[in-house]
Design a protein around this motif. Structure first.
Motif, PDB file in Angstrom:
ATOM      1  N   GLY A 410       0.672  -1.554  -0.171  1.00 36.27           N
ATOM      2  CA  GLY A 410       0.171  -0.016   0.194  1.00 36.27           C
ATOM      3  C   GLY A 410       0.693   1.262   0.252  1.00 36.27           C
ATOM      4  N   PRO A 411      -0.328   2.454   0.048  1.00 36.86           N
ATOM      5  CA  PRO A 411       0.845   3.766   0.161  1.00 36.86           C
ATOM      6  C   PRO A 411       1.895   4.200   1.465  1.00 36.86           C
ATOM      7  N   GLY A 412       1.189   3.338   2.847  1.00 42.52           N
ATOM      8  CA  GLY A 412       2.357   3.292   3.779  1.00 42.52           C
ATOM      9  C   GLY A 412       1.762   3.792   5.025  1.00 42.52           C
ATOM     10  N   ILE A 413       2.543   4.685   5.846  1.00 41.84           N
ATOM     11  CA  ILE A 413       2.408   5.137   6.674  1.00 41.84           C
ATOM     12  C   ILE A 413       2.913   6.906   6.533  1.00 41.84           C
ATOM     13  N   PRO A 414       2.037   7.999   6.609  1.00 40.69           N
ATOM     14  CA  PRO A 414       3.024   9.363   6.351  1.00 40.69           C
ATOM     15  C   PRO A 414       3.443   9.008   8.278  1.00 40.69           C
ATOM     16  N   PRO A 415       4.902   9.578   7.810  1.00 38.57           N
ATOM     17  CA  PRO A 415       5.641   9.852   9.624  1.00 38.57           C
ATOM     18  C   PRO A 415       4.841  10.331   9.848  1.00 38.57           C
ATOM     19  N   GLN A 416       3.846  11.638  10.506  1.00 33.52           N
ATOM     20  CA  GLN A 416       3.314  11.910  11.174  1.00 33.52           C
ATOM     21  C   GLN A 416       2.145  11.246  12.081  1.00 33.52           C
TER      22      GLN A 416
END
Length: 492
Positions: A410-416
């Motif tokens: 998937g697109p991954g988890i945003p760093p924030q």
């Protein structure tokens, strides 16, 4: 706890320190008492001897003045000799200017005395050959006829000082012994509650019912001990409330996941139902041969078994139960979790690939809870996987640990958001698509098994790992090929 006990044993107990401080205080006080008492006693003896000497000199002055006025030297010598009869008198002499007028000398009189003025009344201390003397002077006829000088031996004062020092020293030793004993008893009495609190701290477990310390004193330490008991009780209650909250979160997430799985299994159940309905219509027509009729009955039985299997999986997953640890083969956990979510992957036309490395590994865990943890991770991975995408579910043994991994594309988890992914009720899904408890519940399940949850963020997708220790009773056996084969299997 063992490390904490070893750490405590390296230090001197508080009661020993208090006893040492008390003993040191007793020593200092009595040392000061000896010094001050000896000094004051010496000063008092000097004052007493000075008064006695002054009184003797004043008693002799009129008689000696009369002898001087009549120039009766013999009379003066008799008066001086009478004064020397006193054992404490070392010398008694009359001086006129620098010249000694009387010739009678005392046994301990120095060979030469320093000059003193005729009107000098000061009392002085004279040292001679290791002895000390006190000299009292009294003018005769206001100094016009001469000066009477009487010396007194201070040996008696010295002996009295020594006797006093011995007496005070003996008293100090007795007081020191009594003070040390009292200090030890008082220190032990004071530190008993402290020791009880220390031992309670070492054995305290918020999961266990706290025990009373048994401290009955009403002073500050007793109050502190009772507050400490109340604190342990509050921690125990808070721990129970936290466990209950975690259990409610697990059940809430279980129900949410159950709804998702039920929607996916509806399609799986509909297929055998349609087949059984078709078979039933054929059998109802009555135009079938005996072989065909038996075949349709067999197909209906297979369909019923298929529906029973699907319903059983769903019930096993939904059934709430306390943590039940038992030996489980890790690949069996992998297969059961994959089977639960497989219909959802098929509905989205995504691929779920199972991988296992090494031999057969048996882990002591709660089978249903671990399945729930893996299902939570798989549903999250499926949510971010596009149609035709792939999710990899794997298990391996690494350095005394069992590692379950779920990797998506998937697109991954945003760093924030990465630091908050395990927070309860935190979700990036649209309203109505999730409870925000999946990863939080998964983390609680993993921690209950003594493991940890890890995240890896490659350039694309996310990898979530569950690491569980192979503790007491766990075993890893040599490689045994499963009936399904040794390589990874693809499920479309």
């Amino acid at each position: 706890m063992k490390q904490r006990q070893k750490y405590v044993k390296r230090f001197i107990p508080v009661w020993v320190k208090l006893a040492l401080y008390g003993s040191l205080g007793v020593v200092l006080v009595h040392s000061l008492h000896i010094v001050v008492g000896n000094t004051l006693a010496t000063r008092a003896l000097y004052e007493l001897m000075n008064r006695q000497g002054r009184a003797l000199a004043r008693a002799l002055v009129p008689r000696l003045a009369e002898a001087l006025l009549t120039n009766d030297r013999l009379r003066a010598e008799e008066i001086v000799s009478g004064a020397l009869v006193n054992s404490s008198v070392a010398w008694c002499a009359v001086y006129r200017g620098r010249r000694r007028w009387t010739t009678t000398r005392g046994e301990h009189e120095p060979s030469q005395l320093h000059h003193r003025a005729a009107d000098d009344r000061e009392t002085v201390i004279v040292a001679w050959h290791g002895h000390r003397f006190m000299e009292v002077a009294e003018p005769l006829l206001e100094g016009g006829a001469g000066l009477l000088r009487i010396g007194f031996r201070l040996d008696e004062v010295r002996d009295a000082r020594r006797l006093l020092a011995m007496l005070l020293g003996s008293m100090a030793v007795v007081a020191l012994v009594l003070g040390v004993v009292a200090a030890v008893l008082v220190a032990k009495n004071i530190t008993v509650p402290v020791r009880a609190m220390l031992e309670a701290t070492g054995r305290f477990d918020p999961a266990d019912e706290p025990r009373r310390l048994g401290v009955a004193s009403r002073d500050e330490i007793g109050i502190l001990a009772r507050h400490f008991e109340e604190m342990m009780i509050r921690l125990h209650e808070a721990h129970k409330e936290r466990q209950q909250l975690q259990q409610r979160q697990i059940e809430t997430e279980r129900l949410a996941v159950l709804g998702t799985l039920a929607a996916g299994l509806a399609h799986e159940i509909n297929n055998p139902l349609a087949g059984m309905k078709n078979c039933q219509r054929r059998l109802a027509s009555g135009k079938l041969s005996e072989d065909k009729r038996d075949r349709y009955v067999e197909l209906i039985g297979e369909g019923i078994e298929r529906v029973e299997e699907l319903v059983r999986r769903l019930l096993d997953f939904a059934r709430p139960a306390p943590l039940e640890v038992e030996p489980v083969e890790v690949r069996e956990i992998l297969r059961r979790a994959a089977a639960l979510v497989q219909p959802l992957f098929e509905k989205k036309r995504a691929v779920l690939r199972e991988e296992s490395s090494g031999g057969e590994t048996v882990l002591r865990c709660d089978r249903h809870r671990m399945e729930q943890a893996l299902v939570n991770l798989l549903l999250n991975a499926l949510h971010v996987t596009e149609e035709g995408g792939e999710v990899v579910l794997s298990v391996a043994s690494q350095g005394g640990e069992v590692v379950f991994s779920v990797a998506d594309q998937g697109p991954g988890i945003p760093p924030q958001y990465r630091a908050r992914v395990t927070d309860p009720f935190f979700t990036t899904k649209k309203p109505g698509e999730g409870t925000g408890l999946g990863l939080s519940v998964t983390q609680n399940i993993v921690r209950a098994h003594g493991g940890r949850l890890e995240f890896e963020f490659p350039s694309r997708g996310t990898v979530v790992r569950i690491r569980l220790p192979l503790g007491h009773g766990d075993r890893a056996v040599d490689a045994v090929e499963s009936p399904a084969g040794s390589g990874p299997s693809d499920k479309a």
